[in-house]
Motif scaffolding. Structure first.
Motif, mmCIF file in Angstrom:
data_model
loop_
_atom_site.group_PDB
_atom_site.id
_atom_site.type_symbol
_atom_site.label_atom_id
_atom_site.label_comp_id
_atom_site.label_asym_id
_atom_site.label_seq_id
_atom_site.Cartn_x
_atom_site.Cartn_y
_atom_site.Cartn_z
ATOM 1 N N PHE A 15 87.825 -28.533 -32.739
ATOM 2 C CA PHE A 15 87.928 -28.429 -34.193
ATOM 3 C C PHE A 15 87.310 -29.632 -34.896
ATOM 4 O O PHE A 15 87.494 -30.777 -34.478
ATOM 5 N N PHE A 16 86.604 -29.340 -35.996
ATOM 6 C CA PHE A 16 85.933 -30.365 -36.791
ATOM 7 C C PHE A 16 86.123 -30.048 -38.276
ATOM 8 O O PHE A 16 86.468 -28.932 -38.646
ATOM 9 N N ASP A 17 85.821 -31.040 -39.115
ATOM 10 C CA ASP A 17 85.955 -30.844 -40.555
ATOM 11 C C ASP A 17 84.854 -29.961 -41.133
ATOM 12 O O ASP A 17 85.049 -29.317 -42.167
ATOM 13 N N SER A 18 83.685 -29.953 -40.487
ATOM 14 C CA SER A 18 82.559 -29.213 -41.054
ATOM 15 C C SER A 18 81.604 -28.757 -39.954
ATOM 16 O O SER A 18 81.660 -29.244 -38.817
ATOM 17 N N ARG A 19 80.714 -27.849 -40.318
ATOM 18 C CA ARG A 19 79.698 -27.393 -39.375
ATOM 19 C C ARG A 19 78.718 -28.517 -39.058
ATOM 20 O O ARG A 19 78.238 -28.635 -37.924
ATOM 21 N N ASN A 20 78.421 -29.335 -40.057
ATOM 22 C CA ASN A 20 77.519 -30.465 -39.825
ATOM 23 C C ASN A 20 78.089 -31.420 -38.785
ATOM 24 O O ASN A 20 77.354 -31.990 -37.972
ATOM 25 N N ALA A 21 79.410 -31.598 -38.809
ATOM 26 C CA ALA A 21 80.050 -32.488 -37.838
ATOM 27 C C ALA A 21 79.917 -31.931 -36.425
ATOM 28 O O ALA A 21 79.752 -32.688 -35.459
ATOM 29 N N ILE A 22 79.977 -30.607 -36.289
ATOM 30 C CA ILE A 22 79.793 -29.985 -34.975
ATOM 31 C C ILE A 22 78.380 -30.243 -34.468
ATOM 32 O O ILE A 22 78.173 -30.625 -33.309
ATOM 33 N N GLU A 23 77.406 -30.037 -35.340
ATOM 34 C CA GLU A 23 76.011 -30.243 -34.941
ATOM 35 C C GLU A 23 75.766 -31.690 -34.530
ATOM 36 O O GLU A 23 75.047 -31.967 -33.562
ATOM 37 N N ALA A 24 76.397 -32.615 -35.245
ATOM 38 C CA ALA A 24 76.227 -34.032 -34.929
ATOM 39 C C ALA A 24 76.890 -34.403 -33.605
ATOM 40 O O ALA A 24 76.526 -35.407 -32.980
ATOM 41 N N GLU A 79 76.958 -32.502 -30.820
ATOM 42 C CA GLU A 79 76.415 -31.808 -29.650
ATOM 43 C C GLU A 79 76.012 -32.771 -28.534
ATOM 44 O O GLU A 79 76.239 -32.502 -27.353
ATOM 45 N N ALA A 80 75.416 -33.889 -28.902
ATOM 46 C CA ALA A 80 75.016 -34.860 -27.873
ATOM 47 C C ALA A 80 76.236 -35.383 -27.129
ATOM 48 O O ALA A 80 76.193 -35.611 -25.913
ATOM 49 N N MET A 94 79.710 -35.519 -22.238
ATOM 50 C CA MET A 94 80.967 -35.228 -21.552
ATOM 51 C C MET A 94 80.744 -34.277 -20.380
ATOM 52 O O MET A 94 81.255 -34.486 -19.278
ATOM 53 N N GLY A 95 79.966 -33.220 -20.624
ATOM 54 C CA GLY A 95 79.716 -32.238 -19.577
ATOM 55 C C GLY A 95 79.002 -32.831 -18.383
ATOM 56 O O GLY A 95 79.261 -32.456 -17.235
ATOM 57 N N GLY A 96 78.125 -33.793 -18.657
ATOM 58 C CA GLY A 96 77.377 -34.418 -17.576
ATOM 59 C C GLY A 96 78.232 -35.277 -16.666
ATOM 60 O O GLY A 96 77.831 -35.599 -15.543
ATOM 61 N N LYS A 97 79.426 -35.644 -17.137
ATOM 62 C CA LYS A 97 80.314 -36.488 -16.340
ATOM 63 C C LYS A 97 81.298 -35.682 -15.492
ATOM 64 O O LYS A 97 82.088 -36.257 -14.746
ATOM 65 N N ILE A 98 81.256 -34.356 -15.631
ATOM 66 C CA ILE A 98 82.176 -33.503 -14.876
ATOM 67 C C ILE A 98 81.363 -32.588 -13.964
ATOM 68 O O ILE A 98 80.496 -31.851 -14.438
ATOM 69 N N PRO A 99 81.604 -32.612 -12.661
ATOM 70 C CA PRO A 99 80.853 -31.750 -11.736
ATOM 71 C C PRO A 99 80.980 -30.277 -12.117
ATOM 72 O O PRO A 99 82.049 -29.830 -12.549
ATOM 73 N N GLU A 100 79.901 -29.522 -11.942
ATOM 74 C CA GLU A 100 79.910 -28.116 -12.345
ATOM 75 C C GLU A 100 80.929 -27.299 -11.568
ATOM 76 O O GLU A 100 81.481 -26.328 -12.092
ATOM 77 N N ASP A 101 81.221 -27.684 -10.315
ATOM 78 C CA ASP A 101 82.192 -26.911 -9.549
ATOM 79 C C ASP A 101 83.610 -27.080 -10.097
ATOM 80 O O ASP A 101 84.514 -26.321 -9.743
ATOM 81 N N ILE A 102 83.798 -28.061 -10.992
ATOM 82 C CA ILE A 102 85.091 -28.247 -11.653
ATOM 83 C C ILE A 102 85.060 -27.690 -13.077
ATOM 84 O O ILE A 102 85.950 -26.950 -13.483
#
Length: 204
Positions: free
Chosen positions: A54-63, A65-66, A71-79
């Motif tokens: 959850f975020f305050d705005s759509r712009n905040a979500i877009e900001a 993404e990086a 975060m995703g890169g720090k968690i193995p895909e098998d997990i």
């Protein structure tokens, strides 16, 4: 308020929860800037998860993404599993205490984009109070995709038993809501609540 919904398949929900908690506690992993709350729904039978941020705005979500990519890169895909979709929605209903939720029902309704606001007004005034009065209900969240005329209603329950016991009443209320809004029911799914963090003071 807006929410980013990412769907994953595969992976291991329990290991994901523990790994995320450990790394958040140690400071090795931090949530994307601007994220004010989370809800993770798990379907153990299909081994799928939906992660609501959850975020305050759509712009905040877009900001952010990086930050999600990091975060995703720090968690193995098998997990963490394989991400199959990402969508953003306007949060049009947020009521109750999501931290008390252990089960959820997600109903998808579709209709004319022009009729969304009228349908939501009726939902807030008529359906929502009836849902909140059901035994075991701890909250409800409504998400709108105005461009495509879709509304997702998430009802939250204190246990799987409460969710199951409410099925008949929920079916009736869902049909009434769809009829009032000139919508059709296209999907109903049930989940375990794996993670829930209350948004302080959040109301729509």
């Amino acid at each position: 308020m807006w929410v980013r919904v990412a769907t994953f398949e595969g992976g291991d929900t329990e290991k994901l929860q523990k790994l995320t908690e450990d790394r958040m506690s140690s400071g090795e992993m931090t949530p994307p800037e601007g994220m004010s709350g989370v809800l993770m729904l798990a379907d153990p039978d299909a081994n799928k998860r939906k992660f609501f941020a959850f975020f305050d705005s759509r712009n905040a979500i877009e900001a952010a993404e990086a930050g999600f990519d990091q975060m995703g890169g720090k968690i193995p895909e098998d997990i963490r599993g394989r991400r199959t979709s990402v969508h953003s929605y306007e949060v049009v209903v947020f009521d109750g205490d999501i931290e008390g939720a252990h089960a959820a029902r997600v109903s998808l309704l579709e209709g004319s984009p022009d009729a969304i606001d009228a349908g939501l007004d009726k939902t807030r005034d008529d359906t929502l109070p009836k849902v909140r009065a059901l035994n075991g209900n701890v909250g409800a969240i409504g998400l709108a995709d105005r461009e495509n005329g879709r509304v997702s209603m998430i009802t939250l329950w204190d246990s799987t038993d409460s969710l199951r016991a409410s099925e008949e009443q929920a079916n009736q209320l869902r049909e009434q809501t769809a009829e009032m809004g000139g919508q059709r029911i296209t999907n109903v799914a049930r989940y375990e609540v794996a993670t829930a963090q209350q948004l302080t003071g959040a109301r729509v």
